[in-house]
Design an enzyme around this catalytic site. Structure first.
Site, PDB file in Angstrom:
ATOM      1  N   TRP A 136      54.427 -36.127  29.414  1.00  0.00           N
ATOM      2  CA  TRP A 136      54.308 -34.776  29.975  1.00  0.00           C
ATOM      3  C   TRP A 136      54.551 -34.774  31.478  1.00  0.00           C
ATOM      4  O   TRP A 136      53.740 -34.305  32.257  1.00  0.00           O
ATOM      5  CB  TRP A 136      52.943 -34.186  29.619  1.00  0.00           C
ATOM      6  CG  TRP A 136      53.009 -33.459  28.322  1.00  0.00           C
ATOM      7  CD1 TRP A 136      53.199 -34.005  27.082  1.00  0.00           C
ATOM      8  CD2 TRP A 136      52.911 -32.047  28.131  1.00  0.00           C
ATOM      9  NE1 TRP A 136      53.222 -33.012  26.138  1.00  0.00           N
ATOM     10  CE2 TRP A 136      53.038 -31.807  26.753  1.00  0.00           C
ATOM     11  CE3 TRP A 136      52.728 -30.971  28.986  1.00  0.00           C
ATOM     12  CZ2 TRP A 136      52.991 -30.529  26.210  1.00  0.00           C
ATOM     13  CZ3 TRP A 136      52.667 -29.693  28.456  1.00  0.00           C
ATOM     14  CH2 TRP A 136      52.800 -29.490  27.075  1.00  0.00           C
ATOM     15  N   TYR A 155      58.600 -41.444  27.102  1.00  0.00           N
ATOM     16  CA  TYR A 155      57.999 -40.175  26.665  1.00  0.00           C
ATOM     17  C   TYR A 155      56.832 -39.751  27.562  1.00  0.00           C
ATOM     18  O   TYR A 155      56.071 -40.595  28.003  1.00  0.00           O
ATOM     19  CB  TYR A 155      57.486 -40.332  25.235  1.00  0.00           C
ATOM     20  CG  TYR A 155      56.681 -39.147  24.787  1.00  0.00           C
ATOM     21  CD1 TYR A 155      57.313 -37.979  24.415  1.00  0.00           C
ATOM     22  CD2 TYR A 155      55.288 -39.190  24.784  1.00  0.00           C
ATOM     23  CE1 TYR A 155      56.580 -36.866  24.036  1.00  0.00           C
ATOM     24  CE2 TYR A 155      54.546 -38.084  24.404  1.00  0.00           C
ATOM     25  CZ  TYR A 155      55.195 -36.926  24.032  1.00  0.00           C
ATOM     26  OH  TYR A 155      54.472 -35.828  23.657  1.00  0.00           O
TER      27      TYR A 155
HETATM   28  P1  PGD Z   1      50.066 -37.541  30.409  1.00  0.00           P
HETATM   29  O1  PGD Z   1      48.687 -37.882  30.800  1.00  0.00           O
HETATM   30  O2  PGD Z   1      50.459 -36.114  30.458  1.00  0.00           O
HETATM   31  O3  PGD Z   1      50.224 -38.099  28.947  1.00  0.00           O
HETATM   32  O4  PGD Z   1      50.828 -38.523  26.613  1.00  0.00           O
HETATM   33  P2  PGD Z   1      51.514 -38.397  28.057  1.00  0.00           P
HETATM   34  O5  PGD Z   1      52.058 -39.729  28.367  1.00  0.00           O
HETATM   35  O6  PGD Z   1      52.404 -37.236  28.115  1.00  0.00           O
HETATM   36  O7  PGD Z   1      51.082 -38.423  31.259  1.00  0.00           O
HETATM   37  C1  PGD Z   1      52.075 -37.932  32.069  1.00  0.00           C
HETATM   38  C2  PGD Z   1      52.257 -38.862  33.252  1.00  0.00           C
HETATM   39  O8  PGD Z   1      53.387 -38.440  33.999  1.00  0.00           O
HETATM   40  C3  PGD Z   1      51.079 -38.874  34.214  1.00  0.00           C
HETATM   41  O9  PGD Z   1      50.718 -40.187  34.529  1.00  0.00           O
HETATM   42  C4  PGD Z   1      51.620 -38.127  35.444  1.00  0.00           C
HETATM   43  O10 PGD Z   1      51.044 -38.543  36.668  1.00  0.00           O
HETATM   44  C5  PGD Z   1      53.089 -38.480  35.385  1.00  0.00           C
HETATM   45  N1  PGD Z   1      53.988 -37.527  36.058  1.00  0.00           N
HETATM   46  C6  PGD Z   1      53.861 -36.196  36.183  1.00  0.00           C
HETATM   47  N2  PGD Z   1      54.898 -35.678  36.857  1.00  0.00           N
HETATM   48  C7  PGD Z   1      55.708 -36.707  37.159  1.00  0.00           C
HETATM   49  C8  PGD Z   1      56.950 -36.794  37.834  1.00  0.00           C
HETATM   50  O11 PGD Z   1      57.509 -35.819  38.320  1.00  0.00           O
HETATM   51  N3  PGD Z   1      57.513 -38.033  37.930  1.00  0.00           N
HETATM   52  C9  PGD Z   1      56.925 -39.149  37.423  1.00  0.00           C
HETATM   53  N4  PGD Z   1      57.551 -40.299  37.559  1.00  0.00           N
HETATM   54  N5  PGD Z   1      55.731 -39.079  36.799  1.00  0.00           N
HETATM   55  C10 PGD Z   1      55.140 -37.888  36.666  1.00  0.00           C
HETATM   56  C11 PGD Z   1      50.341 -37.437  25.962  1.00  0.00           C
HETATM   57  C12 PGD Z   1      50.353 -37.682  24.442  1.00  0.00           C
HETATM   58  O12 PGD Z   1      49.128 -38.332  24.085  1.00  0.00           O
HETATM   59  C13 PGD Z   1      50.480 -36.436  23.679  1.00  0.00           C
HETATM   60  S1  PGD Z   1      51.679 -35.307  24.180  1.00  0.00           S
HETATM   61  C14 PGD Z   1      49.748 -36.171  22.585  1.00  0.00           C
HETATM   62  S2  PGD Z   1      49.856 -34.669  21.795  1.00  0.00           S
HETATM   63  C15 PGD Z   1      48.904 -37.172  21.938  1.00  0.00           C
HETATM   64  N6  PGD Z   1      47.581 -36.718  21.704  1.00  0.00           N
HETATM   65  C16 PGD Z   1      46.651 -37.596  21.299  1.00  0.00           C
HETATM   66  C17 PGD Z   1      45.512 -37.225  20.513  1.00  0.00           C
HETATM   67  O13 PGD Z   1      45.301 -36.040  20.175  1.00  0.00           O
HETATM   68  N7  PGD Z   1      44.667 -38.215  20.149  1.00  0.00           N
HETATM   69  C18 PGD Z   1      44.872 -39.510  20.482  1.00  0.00           C
HETATM   70  N8  PGD Z   1      44.003 -40.442  20.067  1.00  0.00           N
HETATM   71  N9  PGD Z   1      45.927 -39.870  21.222  1.00  0.00           N
HETATM   72  C19 PGD Z   1      46.822 -38.976  21.636  1.00  0.00           C
HETATM   73  N10 PGD Z   1      47.890 -39.381  22.377  1.00  0.00           N
HETATM   74  C20 PGD Z   1      49.010 -38.513  22.672  1.00  0.00           C
HETATM   75  P1  PGD Z   2      43.544 -30.951  19.522  1.00  0.00           P
HETATM   76  O1  PGD Z   2      42.587 -30.735  20.654  1.00  0.00           O
HETATM   77  O2  PGD Z   2      44.003 -32.336  19.251  1.00  0.00           O
HETATM   78  O3  PGD Z   2      44.750 -29.976  19.859  1.00  0.00           O
HETATM   79  O4  PGD Z   2      46.980 -29.121  20.327  1.00  0.00           O
HETATM   80  P2  PGD Z   2      46.102 -29.619  19.088  1.00  0.00           P
HETATM   81  O5  PGD Z   2      45.904 -28.438  18.207  1.00  0.00           O
HETATM   82  O6  PGD Z   2      46.698 -30.826  18.495  1.00  0.00           O
HETATM   83  O7  PGD Z   2      42.922 -30.390  18.196  1.00  0.00           O
HETATM   84  C1  PGD Z   2      42.627 -29.033  17.992  1.00  0.00           C
HETATM   85  C2  PGD Z   2      41.305 -28.893  17.261  1.00  0.00           C
HETATM   86  O8  PGD Z   2      41.388 -29.583  16.024  1.00  0.00           O
HETATM   87  C3  PGD Z   2      40.149 -29.500  18.022  1.00  0.00           C
HETATM   88  O9  PGD Z   2      39.177 -28.524  18.280  1.00  0.00           O
HETATM   89  C4  PGD Z   2      39.605 -30.590  17.098  1.00  0.00           C
HETATM   90  O10 PGD Z   2      38.198 -30.686  17.100  1.00  0.00           O
HETATM   91  C5  PGD Z   2      40.113 -30.146  15.738  1.00  0.00           C
HETATM   92  N1  PGD Z   2      40.256 -31.220  14.750  1.00  0.00           N
HETATM   93  C6  PGD Z   2      40.412 -32.548  14.948  1.00  0.00           C
HETATM   94  N2  PGD Z   2      40.561 -33.184  13.763  1.00  0.00           N
HETATM   95  C7  PGD Z   2      40.488 -32.230  12.803  1.00  0.00           C
HETATM   96  C8  PGD Z   2      40.569 -32.243  11.382  1.00  0.00           C
HETATM   97  O11 PGD Z   2      40.752 -33.279  10.744  1.00  0.00           O
HETATM   98  N3  PGD Z   2      40.477 -31.042  10.728  1.00  0.00           N
HETATM   99  C9  PGD Z   2      40.276 -29.877  11.399  1.00  0.00           C
HETATM  100  N4  PGD Z   2      40.202 -28.755  10.682  1.00  0.00           N
HETATM  101  N5  PGD Z   2      40.163 -29.829  12.731  1.00  0.00           N
HETATM  102  C10 PGD Z   2      40.290 -30.990  13.422  1.00  0.00           C
HETATM  103  C11 PGD Z   2      47.306 -30.032  21.272  1.00  0.00           C
HETATM  104  C12 PGD Z   2      48.263 -29.412  22.271  1.00  0.00           C
HETATM  105  O12 PGD Z   2      47.463 -28.902  23.332  1.00  0.00           O
HETATM  106  C13 PGD Z   2      49.198 -30.423  22.721  1.00  0.00           C
HETATM  107  S1  PGD Z   2      50.009 -31.356  21.538  1.00  0.00           S
HETATM  108  C14 PGD Z   2      49.430 -30.632  24.022  1.00  0.00           C
HETATM  109  S2  PGD Z   2      50.629 -31.754  24.489  1.00  0.00           S
HETATM  110  C15 PGD Z   2      48.693 -29.935  25.073  1.00  0.00           C
HETATM  111  N6  PGD Z   2      47.589 -30.754  25.524  1.00  0.00           N
HETATM  112  C16 PGD Z   2      46.548 -30.206  26.197  1.00  0.00           C
HETATM  113  C17 PGD Z   2      45.585 -30.973  26.930  1.00  0.00           C
HETATM  114  O13 PGD Z   2      45.663 -32.220  26.995  1.00  0.00           O
HETATM  115  N7  PGD Z   2      44.570 -30.306  27.541  1.00  0.00           N
HETATM  116  C18 PGD Z   2      44.450 -28.954  27.489  1.00  0.00           C
HETATM  117  N8  PGD Z   2      43.405 -28.366  28.110  1.00  0.00           N
HETATM  118  N9  PGD Z   2      45.349 -28.223  26.806  1.00  0.00           N
HETATM  119  C19 PGD Z   2      46.363 -28.787  26.152  1.00  0.00           C
HETATM  120  N10 PGD Z   2      47.238 -28.020  25.442  1.00  0.00           N
HETATM  121  C20 PGD Z   2      48.184 -28.622  24.521  1.00  0.00           C
END
Ligand code: PGD
Ligand code: PGD
Length: 822
Positions: free
Chosen positions: A154, A152
């Site tokens: 991004w 999994y």
């Molecule tokens: P990225 O840092 O985007 O995080 O987790 P995810 O694993 O998606 O990692 C993508 C990796 O792919 C990077 O190392 C990048 O260099 C590599 N990459 C990019 N392009 C390519 C390619 O073409 N080929 C190959 N082989 N590699 C490539 C994100 C996950 O984290 C997500 S989606 C969410 S929403 C979660 N959010 C939270 C959160 O809100 N709070 C906590 N505590 N933890 C989270 N974890 C989750």
């Molecule tokens: P978060 O930043 O985790 O983003 O989208 P998501 O909405 O999950 O949280 C949004 C807001 O919720 C934050 O401002 C946080 O403070 C607030 N929050 C946290 N806990 C609580 C709670 O218990 N209650 C309430 N009311 N608020 C709370 C994530 C989305 O963003 C995803 S999934 C991805 S994969 C992408 N990730 C990124 C990224 O890594 N960086 C950027 N700049 N943009 C992204 N866009 C996407």
């Protein structure tokens, strides 16, 4: 303030720094401000694109010397300088590498050395040979159930270099199956509960269009959503349409409310009313509002009767008939620390005004996260505005510019995973398995264990080999120390990346891949709007010995005698890209949309379409409202289910059949909050996409004494003698991390912010439990499922304590290459 001086200094350092200095200078300083970027691209510049947008690059033949955002991107991401620096930063992976012990002893090596031992450079021939033989050994000895290729993450956009599909395409050609996953980390809970409630995934669907919100919504509520930050990126290529929508709404001067423990950029941008809620208590506040609506007869009975089922079964709970606890605003206030009067006032004003409840996803990335969005929908049902212009709820205004009006652009096809019939035949044919994604560590620890999942039973396979491409599990998964130990159960761990991420450092075999800017590809512009098609052109030749994932899997397929099947006879990347474009052109013809020839398109690289009138007027659930019989929902009743008989049948103790407030494992009102009185908000980073770009110059924009920033309220800082700029230790029973204090009233008391995606940098990688020197919050988070229903991750369920770090802070090691043996 000291903080802003630090930032000026760091900016100066950046500009003096590296080749990337030129990039920053070219991009200008005003991030996300309309027109702030210097548009200095020349005609000879090469157009390419990424998760952060479309840009043009100038090269000196071998290196990129300047980039400029595309002239049609009015709100370019502040991350663009880092997008290019991934190519040149010290953490670039240059050559195929194998962990020393693994090179000597293969799968029988000492796995406790993972992450600690040196790497040895090998040739590509040797690397392909080692990987091909190991895959063959595991498949022959243990079968497909022993290979985890869920992989999994991004990964970069692009219809060809879709690395996860390419991995699965290769494994499918071997014909023995593999273990995959369902779900994702973004919406693990919501994408399982929503089909029970509204018959759709809901989280990844087009929203009521921004022009409708601008004209019809009177109160726009961002509930746990920070769209100003998170719309910077797209899963495909962002067109940044949400910023145009937000600007137009802001210009009307109408009301915006943000319910969030953090005073976010979104609050500041809209000058919104900020409701600093206690984290993880959103469903309680929604229940308090629902109680107010019901007792003050402000709810819409007709909507509940005509469009919903189960309100009657939910009502006794709301009124506390069985548990003697009416879910009043006062009850909700005691849980959430939102004043009862405010809860009532908000409920009344929502009922009086056309209100859009726009929720982010943090509130479902929590223990019992299913309840928050279920209750949000229930609240919207009581308000009765679903399907009316500008009213109801939306679960994607913060993501990939949801609500940007659609165009008539045809969809591109793309590389497939090679499975027959397009389904997932490996699941049955080869006897392999699929697990709910966030249970991956539980799976490694407990082969043969059976868990509940959405009405089914899942038995974990016994995985021996894990192959990861395009993801960073040692950033994204929870409870790092548990994970490090569980990973030692694997015989072999193979990773492709272009950056020495924490995950690559934990691998046995690391294969260097090209970035998007070193290969040709094509992608759609605008996830929801389908605004157009963009050429992701190769800007410079591959650096060092990097190969694309496609070429690596082609070589592996060749080693297995399957090259022809893998390539389908295509010789170059552009052969594929042309096929995907021509498929779209064919679709276009059927829709009477004219597209230029591929050659013409490739020359300009950018094709966009105007929004359709229908797209501009789109109202989510408008059809359902107009005709609930003809446009019935995909739920068993065809209506919105406030009570689910299907969930009732599952009889889960942690997911009742109607929305319910349940205490999470740990929270500020819970028993353990005495020891750990701070909730850690792990929101998504401002200068990164998760962990991507953590190894780049952008770190200078946010790091504090080189550590990840920890936002702390002045009251909490003062009580602990912590000053702005101090290095602090954040800890709980699961682990400890260092971070740099940013003392600010942008975060409410009893909460700290530590962004997800900070690279894990253990002081002693051989010792699970040792302190993380940079500040990975997932060292502290629990690895539990949201409930038996969805088994989603709980990255936003974590409490901890903080103190000023007394000792000499150990030097960081994660931002240089790992140790290498000559
Ligand atoms: P990225 O840092 O985007 O995080 O987790 P995810 O694993 O998606 O990692 C993508 C990796 O792919 C990077 O190392 C990048 O260099 C590599 N990459 C990019 N392009 C390519 C390619 O073409 N080929 C190959 N082989 N590699 C490539 C994100 C996950 O984290 C997500 S989606 C969410 S929403 C979660 N959010 C939270 C959160 O809100 N709070 C906590 N505590 N933890 C989270 N974890 C989750
Ligand atoms: P978060 O930043 O985790 O983003 O989208 P998501 O909405 O999950 O949280 C949004 C807001 O919720 C934050 O401002 C946080 O403070 C607030 N929050 C946290 N806990 C609580 C709670 O218990 N209650 C309430 N009311 N608020 C709370 C994530 C989305 O963003 C995803 S999934 C991805 S994969 C992408 N990730 C990124 C990224 O890594 N960086 C950027 N700049 N943009 C992204 N866009 C996407």
């Amino acid at each position: 303030m000291a903080r802003s001086e630090d930032r000026n200094l760091s900016r100066r350092q950046v500009l003096e720094g590296s080749v990337a200095a030129g990039l920053l200078a070219a991009l200008g300083n005003g991030v996300l401000a309309k027109g702030a970027f210097a548009q200095t691209a020349a005609a000879s510049d090469i157009l390419s694109a990424s998760h952060w947008g479309v840009f043009k690059a100038t090269t000196d033949g071998t290196r990129i010397v300047k980039i400029a955002a595309h002239e049609k991107d009015p709100y370019p991401s502040r991350c663009l300088p880092g997008v290019i620096d991934v190519m040149y930063s010290p953490t670039r992976i240059k050559y195929p590498m194998v962990r020393a012990g693994y090179l000597k002893d293969g799968y029988k090596s000492d796995r406790t050395k993972r992450g600690a031992e040196e790497f040895v450079r090998v040739s590509w021939d040797q690397a392909i040979d080692i990987v091909a033989k190991e895959i063959d050994r595991v498949l022959t000895t243990h079968g497909g159930q022993a290979v985890f290729a869920g992989s999994y993450g991004w990964k970069s956009p692009g219809k060809l270099h879709n690395c996860r599909s390419l991995l699965q395409r290769y494994l499918n050609q071997l014909g023995k199956g593999f273990v995959s996953h369902s779900g994702d980390y973004s919406t693990g809970a919501s994408q399982i509960i929503m089909p029970h409630v509204v018959g759709k995934l809901e989280v990844y669907e087009q929203q009521t269009a921004w022009p409708v919100v601008v004209s019809d919504t009177n109160t726009l509520v961002f509930w746990g959503a920070d769209p100003f930050n998170t719309n910077q990126i797209g899963w495909l290529i962002p067109e940044h349409g949400a910023y145009e929508g937000m600007k137009a709404y802001k210009d009307t001067g109408k009301k915006v409310i943000v319910i969030d423990p953090v005073r976010t950029e979104t609050v500041d941008y809209f000058n919104a009313q900020w409701v600093p809620i206690r984290p993880q208590t959103d469903s309680a506040v929604m229940l308090g509002m629902a109680h107010t609506l019901y007792t003050e007869k402000l709810h819409d009975e007709k909507f509940l009767k005509d469009y919903c089922t189960g309100f009657d079964q939910f009502l006794p709970y709301l009124l506390g008939e069985k548990d003697k606890t009416p879910k009043t605003a006062e009850w909700a206030s005691a849980i959430s620390e939102v004043p009862a009067d405010l809860i009532k006032e908000l409920a009344r004003s929502f009922a009086k005004n056309r209100t859009m409840l726009a929720s982010g996803w943090s509130i479902q990335r929590q223990h019992h996260g299913e309840q928050a969005h279920w209750m949000l929908v229930t609240l919207a049902c009581m308000l009765g505005q679903i399907g009316l212009p500008g009213g109801g709820f939306g679960l994607s205004y913060h993501y990939s510019s949801g609500g940007t009006p659609e165009t008539a652009c045809p969809a591109l096809s793309g590389i497939t995973d090679g499975s027959k019939a397009g389904a997932q035949p490996w699941l049955s044919e080869a006897g392999s398995a699929s697990i709910p994604l966030a249970r991956v560590v539980d799976m490694l620890e407990n082969p043969g264990k059976t868990i509940d999942f959405n009405g089914k039973k899942i038995t974990y396979p016994d995985v021996k080999l894990s192959y990861w491409v395009g993801g960073n599990p040692f950033a994204h998964h929870q409870d790092r120390n548990r994970m490090v130990k569980a990973w030692q159960k694997l015989d072999t761990f193979i990773v492709h990346d272009f950056q020495w991420t924490p995950t690559a450092r934990m691998a046995d075999i690391v294969l260097p891949v090209t970035t998007s800017y070193e290969r040709d590809d094509i992608e759609q512009l605008g996830d929801y709007s389908l605004r157009g098609i963009v050429a992701m052109k190769k800007i410079v030749p591959p650096m060092f010995e990097a190969k694309s994932d496609y070429d690596i899997f082609r070589l592996l397929a060749k080693a297995a005698g399957k090259e022809k099947e893998f390539t389908e006879g295509k010789n170059t990347d552009l052969d594929w890209v042309k096929t995907f474009y021509d498929d779209a052109a064919k679709l276009g013809k059927e829709k009477k949309v004219t597209m230029p020839s591929f050659d013409e398109f490739w020359k300009s690289g950018y094709l966009d379409f105007p929004a359709t009138e229908e797209g501009k007027k789109f109202v989510r659930y408008g059809d359902f409202r107009a005709d609930p019989v003809f446009s019935a929902l995909g739920t068993p009743s065809g209506k919105i289910e406030i009570y689910s008989k299907n969930i009732e049948k599952m009889a889960y103790d942690d997911c009742p059949p109607h929305p319910t407030w349940m205490e999470p494992l740990e929270w500020l009102g819970g028993a353990t909050a005495k020891t750990y009185p701070l909730h850690v908000v792990t929101k998504h980073p401002r200068y990164r996409l998760h962990s991507q770009l953590c190894g780049t110059i952008l770190r200078k924009e946010y790091a504090v004494k080189e550590r990840a920033p920890l936002l702390i309220n002045p009251k909490d800082a003062e009580a602990r003698g912590i000053k702005d700029g101090d290095i602090v230790r954040l800890f709980n029973d699961r682990g400890q991390i260092l971070a740099g204090a940013v003392v600010t009233d942008k975060v409410r008391a009893n909460c700290v912010v530590c962004e997800e995606g900070n690279w894990y940098d253990p002081a002693d990688p051989a010792k699970p439990g040792s302190i993380c020197k940079f500040g990975d919050p997932n060292v502290l988070t629990p690895d539990i499922g949201t409930s038996k229903l969805a088994q989603g991750n709980c990255g936003h369920t974590v409490i901890a304590q903080v103190e000023k770090y007394a000792g000499e802070a150990p030097a960081l090691t994660v931002f240089v290459e790992p140790k290498m043996k000559a």
